[in-house]
Design a protein around this motif. Structure first.
Motif, PDB file in Angstrom:
ATOM      1  N   ALA A 124      34.469  42.560  37.305  1.00 45.38           N
ATOM      2  CA  ALA A 124      35.322  43.263  38.259  1.00 45.38           C
ATOM      3  C   ALA A 124      34.854  44.715  38.325  1.00 45.38           C
ATOM      4  O   ALA A 124      35.216  45.541  37.479  1.00 45.38           O
ATOM      5  CB  ALA A 124      36.775  43.180  37.811  1.00 45.38           C
ATOM      6  N   LYS A 155      40.559  46.830  41.476  1.00 42.68           N
ATOM      7  CA  LYS A 155      39.236  46.277  41.796  1.00 42.68           C
ATOM      8  C   LYS A 155      39.375  45.329  42.971  1.00 42.68           C
ATOM      9  O   LYS A 155      40.354  44.602  43.080  1.00 42.68           O
ATOM     10  CB  LYS A 155      38.666  45.526  40.580  1.00 42.68           C
ATOM     11  N   VAL A 158      37.448  40.223  43.759  1.00 48.95           N
ATOM     12  CA  VAL A 158      36.880  39.639  42.552  1.00 48.95           C
ATOM     13  C   VAL A 158      36.851  38.130  42.759  1.00 48.95           C
ATOM     14  O   VAL A 158      37.881  37.452  42.736  1.00 48.95           O
ATOM     15  CB  VAL A 158      37.718  39.988  41.307  1.00 48.95           C
ATOM     16  N   GLY A 161      38.584  35.363  40.653  1.00 50.24           N
ATOM     17  CA  GLY A 161      39.567  36.080  39.855  1.00 50.24           C
ATOM     18  C   GLY A 161      40.857  35.327  39.571  1.00 50.24           C
ATOM     19  O   GLY A 161      41.392  35.413  38.478  1.00 50.24           O
ATOM     20  N   PHE A 167      37.978  39.269  32.302  1.00 50.21           N
ATOM     21  CA  PHE A 167      37.314  40.147  33.249  1.00 50.21           C
ATOM     22  C   PHE A 167      36.483  41.173  32.479  1.00 50.21           C
ATOM     23  O   PHE A 167      36.926  41.690  31.458  1.00 50.21           O
ATOM     24  CB  PHE A 167      38.325  40.925  34.098  1.00 50.21           C
ATOM     25  N   VAL A 169      35.570  44.720  33.150  1.00 54.15           N
ATOM     26  CA  VAL A 169      36.036  45.735  34.088  1.00 54.15           C
ATOM     27  C   VAL A 169      35.269  47.028  33.862  1.00 54.15           C
ATOM     28  O   VAL A 169      35.117  47.485  32.725  1.00 54.15           O
ATOM     29  CB  VAL A 169      37.551  45.994  33.893  1.00 54.15           C
ATOM     30  N   THR A 197      46.866  40.088  39.324  1.00 58.35           N
ATOM     31  CA  THR A 197      45.957  39.706  40.400  1.00 58.35           C
ATOM     32  C   THR A 197      46.738  39.434  41.673  1.00 58.35           C
ATOM     33  O   THR A 197      47.817  38.834  41.634  1.00 58.35           O
ATOM     34  CB  THR A 197      45.122  38.463  40.045  1.00 58.35           C
ATOM     35  N   ASP A 210      42.348  40.780  44.382  1.00 60.10           N
ATOM     36  CA  ASP A 210      42.259  42.163  43.923  1.00 60.10           C
ATOM     37  C   ASP A 210      42.820  42.148  42.499  1.00 60.10           C
ATOM     38  O   ASP A 210      43.815  41.472  42.227  1.00 60.10           O
ATOM     39  CB  ASP A 210      43.090  43.098  44.803  1.00 60.10           C
ATOM     40  N   LEU A 211      42.186  42.900  41.636  1.00 52.42           N
ATOM     41  CA  LEU A 211      42.675  43.009  40.263  1.00 52.42           C
ATOM     42  C   LEU A 211      43.282  44.389  40.088  1.00 52.42           C
ATOM     43  O   LEU A 211      42.590  45.403  40.236  1.00 52.42           O
ATOM     44  CB  LEU A 211      41.525  42.804  39.267  1.00 52.42           C
TER      45      LEU A 211
END
Lengths: 381, 397
Positions: A124, A155, A158, A161, A167, A169, A197, A210-211
């Motif tokens: 990520a 992030k 991903v 994800g 992850f 990161v 997430t 998106d994280l």
């Protein structure tokens, strides 16, 4: 020079082809894409058992001792069959990152489980506010009073994800968002508090998210410090580019022949569409592009191990630009040549095109990347 | 799969560079390397001949070399920075190989030495007014009459016919009133009084092409090459040998170098052209296309004989080689600006892009671009190439 596969590569190619035909045949594929499932962990473990996840990793890294060519063989066939396993992101990129990290016991165990397919890890890194800047990182990692590190940020896109285990990161430990240095890598389990997430689908059905990191507490011991994580970022980007180039080649090959078959079957005005010269010429132009893409991929493969980082990066970026534009052209032509059938969701032609759009639309898109490549080639003095 | 050049070939490349350095740049002196300068061209030609690098694809016994196809390509790449004699291409690459492959020993002895020394110049009589893409429809006849053929007909687009000593032609043999189905390969002297050559000026302002009228030209039967009716087979054979050359990749690389040099010396609105983003993008895309083309040439060079991909890849090289050359030359013309629009009062095109900083006339850039439009027409039009791909590769016809 020899552009043909060795005997063992040919055998390898056939076994990948066989697996994909059996598990990702056209009708099975169409069904799966419509169900919008998450990445198939069972299949991931199967190909892990076959040794494919570590196909391009050296033996010391639990890999099969092959090279980037073995990864390209796999990806070309995956592209042909629209296989939705995130090989580029989770095997190629993550595998090479982890295999080059300072080896601790934790990292060794992680690498082994990544290659076997037991564990899945996503890298990520990307933040779309950065546009085309590969190194842009706003996600921060600040030391806490308790001697830990607190991470905050977001992030983007991903891939995989929603159901990976962990992850890697990238977070900024010093400097400004656009600085190349000052970024460290952290390994974080998805279950850690503050890891959120926001799941979604990409245009081609890929599951991604998106994280968001909200006051995530991590040990101060990151897996890679500030000094050279930008080299890892660049390596990851180059591997991603070349992986997608290989996948795109498989896609355009499949699209070319599907379209040829359609034109040979479809009749109007008493003749097959294939007998019309205007369409023959458009197909010939598509063939030209497919072969030039293949040549471009070979060129990039010969450059990925180049000793000069800048040369490697420029050539792989150039390949991505050329192959991306070429693939879009081939797929658009294919849709047009399919007539109304090209517009139907269930028809794989459209799915191939959407895959190309997703792959090459990332990191700012091809026009941005052309501008970057121009700067690299002409502005350096 | 091995995507790297082997070290022998890399060593050879360095050897060629050294040779060019000492023999061309230093050895021939700091004269202007003008292709119109006959003495200069002759001297350089003689140096190449002695080194056996003038016609490296020829058999050793006739002045050729032992170089591999890859090495011959490397040689061509490196020589692209020099002025290599253009006219010789027809004799060295077209008729020469047919003669040493299908000719009799007498014919080889009579013709090959004078080709390689440049003593005799040749022209190619294939196209006719009614027979362009459709080569097999040629109507020029050769009627058997005792020890001679009487050749009647007309050829067109004949490069260099006005300078040639000899012609090699595809004709249709007529015997006992019946026309043969196949075409026949024969050679004859251009000095024959029954041959008339009429110039055709092309849009680049140059005289390359001609019409050639053959009015009962007597050709000895000993000038028949190989067997009657097999002429097109021989012609196709020599085309197959030249697959990798059809893209003219080294020449395009040279054109790209000149473009870069010109752009670096050109300023528009106070900015060097090479620093403008829009120009950089265009040049970048051209270079990416060049890389793809060159890799395709390498694939063709390294393919095993009989590889089913060869026909398709050759068509790719022809279509895209011509197209890329046109794009590069067109961008060069645009880069050169108004200076390239100026011709001499007598209409001739002024030369010397290298001296463009001192000269305000570089219409040769325009001339070069205009001639490059023929690349997608001559030697099998791009449309014919697409037909080939559709038929042979895609199975659509």
């Amino acid at each position: 020079m020899d552009f043909s596969y060795s005997d063992s590569q040919t055998l390898f190619q056939r076994s990948v082809e066989r697996y994909c035909s059996e598990n990702y045949g056209l009708s099975a594929r169409a069904l799966a894409l419509n169900k919008l499932t998450l990445h198939d962990r069972k299949k991931w473990k199967e190909i892990g058992d076959l040794g494919w996840l570590g196909a391009s990793l050296p033996l010391e890294s639990y890999g099969s001792g092959g090279s980037i060519i073995e990864a390209a063989i796999i990806l070309e066939i995956f592209g042909r069959h629209l296989v939705d396993l995130p090989y580029v992101e989770h095997a190629l990129v993550v595998g090479h990152i982890v295999s080059r990290l300072p080896p601790t016991q934790e990292i060794e165990d992680l690498l082994s489980s990544i290659v076997s397919g037991e564990a899945t890890v996503a890298f990520a890194h990307r933040e779309i506010e950065g546009g085309r800047d590969l190194h842009f990182v706003q996600t921060s990692a600040k030391p806490t009073k308790e001697g830990k590190v607190q991470l905050n940020g977001r992030k983007s896109i991903v891939v995989g994800g929603p159901n990976v285990d962990q992850f890697i990161v990238s977070a900024r430990t010093s400097g400004e968002a656009t600085d190349r240095g000052g970024v460290s890598l952290f390994l974080l389990n998805r279950k850690r508090e503050g890891m959120i997430t926001h799941d979604y689908r990409l245009l081609d059905g890929t599951n991604a998210c998106d994280l968001v990191l909200e006051d995530v507490q991590a040990d101060s011991q990151c897996i890679l410090g500030e000094d050279n994580s930008f080299e890892f970022t660049e390596m990851a980007s180059d591997l991603e580019d070349i992986g997608f180039c290989a996948e795109a080649l498989g896609i355009v090959e499949s699209v070319l022949w599907m379209t040829r078959n359609y034109l040979r079957d479809r009749k109007q005005y008493g003749s097959t569409l294939a007998s019309f010269q205007a369409l023959q010429h458009r197909m010939a132009d598509m063939f030209v592009e497919v072969e030039l893409s293949r040549s471009t991929l070979f060129h990039a493969l010969s450059m990925i191990g180049h000793s000069d980082r800048a040369t490697r990066h420029a050539n792989v970026l150039g390949a991505r630009i050329r192959i991306g534009n070429s693939a879009k052209y081939v797929c658009k032509e294919a849709i047009q040549l399919h007539g109304a059938m090209g517009m139907v969701e269930d028809n794989l032609i459209g799915k191939y095109f959407k895959r190309i759009c997703v792959v090459f639309g990332q990191k700012g898109g091809l026009d941005e990347q052309l501008d970057m490549l121009s700067s690299l080639k002409f502005d350096e003095r | 799969m091995n995507l790297n050049q082997n070290s022998e070939d890399e060593d050879f490349r360095q050897e060629v560079r050294g040779f060019i350095e000492s023999q061309y740049w230093l050895g021939l002196g700091i004269r202007s390397r003008d292709p119109q300068d006959r003495t200069f061209v002759k001297s350089w030609r003689a140096i190449l001949l002695e080194k056996k690098w003038l016609a490296p694809h020829w058999p050793l016994e006739w002045g050729g070399s032992n170089l591999s196809p890859m090495q011959r390509y490397i040689l061509q790449e490196e020589l692209s920075v020099t002025i290599t004699p253009q006219m010789d291409g027809i004799a060295l690459h077209l008729v020469g190989p047919v003669l040493y492959t299908f000719g009799s020993l007498q014919q080889k002895r009579r013709y090959l030495p004078k080709i390689i020394t440049g003593e005799e110049a040749w022209c190619q009589g294939f196209s006719e007014p009614e027979s362009g893409s459709d080569v097999l429809s040629a109507r020029t006849t050769a009627e058997r009459s005792g020890e001679y053929y009487l050749v009647n007909g007309q050829k067109i687009w004949t490069t260099g016919a006005h300078l040639a000593d000899m012609m090699f032609a595809l004709v249709r043999v007529k015997s006992a009133g019946r026309l043969q189905q196949g075409l026949t390969f024969m050679v004859f002297s251009m000095r024959d009084p029954n041959i008339t050559v009429r110039p055709i000026l092309t849009i680049d302002g140059q005289h390359h092409f001609n019409e050639v009228f053959l009015d009962r030209v007597r050709v000895p039967i000993s000038n028949l090459i190989g067997e009657e009716g097999k002429g097109w087979e021989y012609a196709r054979f020599l085309l197959a040998n030249e697959r990798a050359m059809v893209a003219q990749a080294p020449q395009i690389r040279q054109n790209l170098r000149r473009l870069r040099t010109l752009a670096a010396a050109t300023t528009r609105n106070g900015t060097c052209l090479l620093e403008r983003k829009d120009f950089q993008h265009k040049l970048c895309l051209l270079e990416l296309e060049q890389n793809a083309l060159e890799l395709t040439v390498l694939r063709v060079l390294n393919a095993k004989p009989g590889d089913p991909m060869l026909d398709g890849l050759t068509a790719v090289l022809k279509i895209r080689g011509a197209a890329l050359r046109q794009r590069v030359n067109e961008l060069t013309l645009e880069t050169a600006g108004e200076r390239a629009l100026i011709r001499e009062p007598d209409g001739s095109f002024v030369d010397d892009i290298e001296q463009s900083s001192t000269s305000d006339r570089i219409a040769e850039v325009a001339s070069r671009y205009l001639f490059s439009l023929s690349g997608s027409i001559a030697g099998g039009t791009s449309e014919i190439q697409r037909n080939l791909i559709a038929g042979l590769v895609l199975g659509m016809s």
